[in-house]
Enzyme design. Structure first.
Site, PDB file in Angstrom:
ATOM      1  N   ASP A   1       0.878  -1.284  -0.164  1.00  0.00           N
ATOM      2  CA  ASP A   1       0.105   0.009   0.044  1.00  0.00           C
ATOM      3  C   ASP A   1       0.884   1.264  -0.044  1.00  0.00           C
ATOM      4  O   ASP A   1       0.694   2.201   1.106  1.00  0.00           O
ATOM      5  CB  ASP A   1      -1.007   0.223   1.182  1.00  0.00           C
ATOM      6  CG  ASP A   1      -0.182   0.181   2.522  1.00  0.00           C
ATOM      7  OD1 ASP A   1       0.876  -0.553   2.546  1.00  0.00           O
ATOM      8  OD2 ASP A   1      -0.886   0.597   3.717  1.00  0.00           O
TER       9      ASP A   1
ATOM     10  N   ASN B   1      -2.247   2.737   3.655  1.00  0.00           N
ATOM     11  CA  ASN B   1      -1.663   4.042   3.948  1.00  0.00           C
ATOM     12  C   ASN B   1      -2.495   5.175   3.185  1.00  0.00           C
ATOM     13  O   ASN B   1      -2.658   6.418   3.880  1.00  0.00           O
ATOM     14  CB  ASN B   1      -0.260   3.982   3.331  1.00  0.00           C
ATOM     15  CG  ASN B   1       0.624   3.208   4.386  1.00  0.00           C
ATOM     16  OD1 ASN B   1       0.593   3.221   5.537  1.00  0.00           O
ATOM     17  ND2 ASN B   1       1.660   2.734   3.627  1.00  0.00           N
TER      18      ASN B   1
ATOM     19  N   THR C   1       2.926  -6.065   2.814  1.00  0.00           N
ATOM     20  CA  THR C   1       3.407  -4.755   3.850  1.00  0.00           C
ATOM     21  C   THR C   1       2.276  -3.957   4.019  1.00  0.00           C
ATOM     22  O   THR C   1       2.746  -2.852   4.508  1.00  0.00           O
ATOM     23  CB  THR C   1       4.557  -4.273   3.103  1.00  0.00           C
ATOM     24  OG1 THR C   1       4.029  -3.701   1.521  1.00  0.00           O
ATOM     25  CG2 THR C   1       5.910  -5.197   2.672  1.00  0.00           C
TER      26      THR C   1
ATOM     27  N   PHE D   1      -0.671  -0.468  12.835  1.00  0.00           N
ATOM     28  CA  PHE D   1      -1.601   0.068  11.803  1.00  0.00           C
ATOM     29  C   PHE D   1      -2.223  -1.011  10.963  1.00  0.00           C
ATOM     30  O   PHE D   1      -3.406  -1.271  10.645  1.00  0.00           O
ATOM     31  CB  PHE D   1      -0.897   1.144  10.950  1.00  0.00           C
ATOM     32  CG  PHE D   1      -1.687   1.793   9.807  1.00  0.00           C
ATOM     33  CD1 PHE D   1      -2.709   2.578   9.943  1.00  0.00           C
ATOM     34  CD2 PHE D   1      -1.514   1.230   8.556  1.00  0.00           C
ATOM     35  CE1 PHE D   1      -3.582   3.048   9.269  1.00  0.00           C
ATOM     36  CE2 PHE D   1      -2.282   1.433   7.556  1.00  0.00           C
ATOM     37  CZ  PHE D   1      -3.268   2.758   7.633  1.00  0.00           C
ATOM     38  N   ASN D   2      -1.244  -1.913  10.189  1.00  0.00           N
ATOM     39  CA  ASN D   2      -1.601  -2.948   9.012  1.00  0.00           C
ATOM     40  C   ASN D   2      -2.585  -3.845   9.930  1.00  0.00           C
ATOM     41  O   ASN D   2      -3.794  -4.193   9.031  1.00  0.00           O
ATOM     42  CB  ASN D   2      -0.435  -3.637   8.415  1.00  0.00           C
ATOM     43  CG  ASN D   2       0.293  -2.784   7.552  1.00  0.00           C
ATOM     44  OD1 ASN D   2      -0.336  -1.622   7.137  1.00  0.00           O
ATOM     45  ND2 ASN D   2       1.641  -3.120   7.400  1.00  0.00           N
TER      46      ASN D   2
ATOM     47  N   ASP E   1       8.675  -1.693   5.881  1.00  0.00           N
ATOM     48  CA  ASP E   1       8.361  -2.621   4.864  1.00  0.00           C
ATOM     49  C   ASP E   1       9.508  -3.423   4.276  1.00  0.00           C
ATOM     50  O   ASP E   1       9.435  -4.541   3.947  1.00  0.00           O
ATOM     51  CB  ASP E   1       7.351  -2.144   3.752  1.00  0.00           C
ATOM     52  CG  ASP E   1       6.120  -1.553   4.250  1.00  0.00           C
ATOM     53  OD1 ASP E   1       5.794  -2.119   5.419  1.00  0.00           O
ATOM     54  OD2 ASP E   1       5.345  -0.863   3.895  1.00  0.00           O
TER      55      ASP E   1
END
Length: 319
Positions: free
Chosen positions: A9, A38, A123, A164-165, A239
């Site tokens: 992303d 993102n 990622t 976050f991910n 990442d």
């Protein structure tokens, strides 16, 4: 040579992951698929194409899922800016998107290669990977392993508990961690060791050229947002750690664990709950067969830095 699909992303750190995957001769980058994370799907997809244009990368690029499975969509504009890759000048795409959906590209690419030869490097949020598992369950036994940038065994960065991910799409993450395949979790505990230090800046600046300049612009913007938002002196290159691990297994150490994603906690939704195998089995409710995730622990920073610099140098020389 390691064959990989990069599901991403972009994203400043995703951009470096793309360059590393394309610039190291020990990796064959089979395809790039994008997922909302993102920034929105159109923005991160455009960013992936722009990174390819800068570095002369020619692989299939396909847009995947534009929202999480359950959660409302959220983006990281405070970190990555309105475009998702603010800072560097982004050239127009040099080629068209693959006409297939990103999830279909993952399935088709895995099924087109011999079992145990394709690694999924994810990622961003894990929505594309989870839906590929649902679309074609046979990929689970064919994939060599899944390397995930996400989670943490200590603390989060989006909430006190969640990275976050994983927080963006916890249902997808839980599906991936529970799949009957080998997963390597490259979480914040590891990626916060992978800093774009002054030394790394100088080594990349010495290379010269458009690719080098792009990377420095990426780190300048990303570094400023990390200083402002998190108080970091240097930005982490999250990442790229996942790609580095595929290239060189000695770039970091790991420990085997059972990883579960919290889906119901009022304050802990999206948390990666890590039960390490070095405690007595069943102590925390895990059975011996559950310890199938390798959790990244300690980075060999000089080794990692050499990989990044080497890839940028090769791409610069061929640009």
């Amino acid at each position: 040579m390691e064959k990989i699909i990069l599901d991403c992303d972009p994203g400043h750190d995703d951009a470096i992951a793309i360059l590393l995957a394309a610039g190291d001769p020990r990796v064959e980058l089979l395809a790039i698929t994008t997922v909302a994370g993102n920034q929105t799907l159109p923005k991160v997809t455009r960013n992936a194409l722009s990174v390819c244009a800068i570095a002369g990368i020619r692989v299939p690029v396909a847009a995947g899922v534009d929202r999480p499975l359950v959660e409302p969509q959220r983006v990281a504009e405070d970190i990555h800016g309105d475009s998702g890759l603010d800072g560097p000048a982004l050239p127009p795409p040099a080629f068209e998107l693959d006409g297939r959906h990103g999830v279909q590209v993952i399935v088709d690419t895995v099924m087109a290669h011999e079992p145990g030869t394709v690694t999924l490097v994810a990622t961003g949020p894990l929505t594309n990977v989870a839906l590929a598992m649902r679309l074609r369950p046979a990929i689970v036994e064919r994939v060599k392993r899944v390397v995930v940038m996400g989670g943490a065994h200590t603390r989060g960065n989006t909430t006190p508990a969640a990275e976050f991910n994983i927080a963006v799409d916890p249902e997808a993450a839980e599906a991936v961690f529970r799949g009957a395949w080998e997963v390597t979790m490259v979480g914040l505990d590891l990626t916060h060791q992978a800093l774009a230090t002054d030394e790394l800046h100088e080594r990349v600046r010495a290379i010269g050229g458009e690719v080098s300049g792009f990377v420095l612009d990426v780190w300048e913007f990303f570094g400023e947002t990390y200083r402002t938002v998190f108080g970091f002196r240097h930005p982490p290159i999250h990442d790229a750690c996942c790609v580095a691990a595929v290239i060189d297994s000695a770039v970091f150490t790991t420990a085997k664990a059972d990883v579960r994603v919290e889906l119901r906690g009022e304050w802990t939704r999206g948390m990666t709950v890590v039960d390490f195998a070095d405690v007595p089995a069943m102590r925390h409710g895990s059975s011996p067969g559950d310890f199938r995730t390798e959790v990244a622990l300690e980075l060999d920073w000089p080794r990692f830095a050499d990989l990044v610099v080497g890839a940028i140098g090769r791409l610069s020389a061929s640009a």
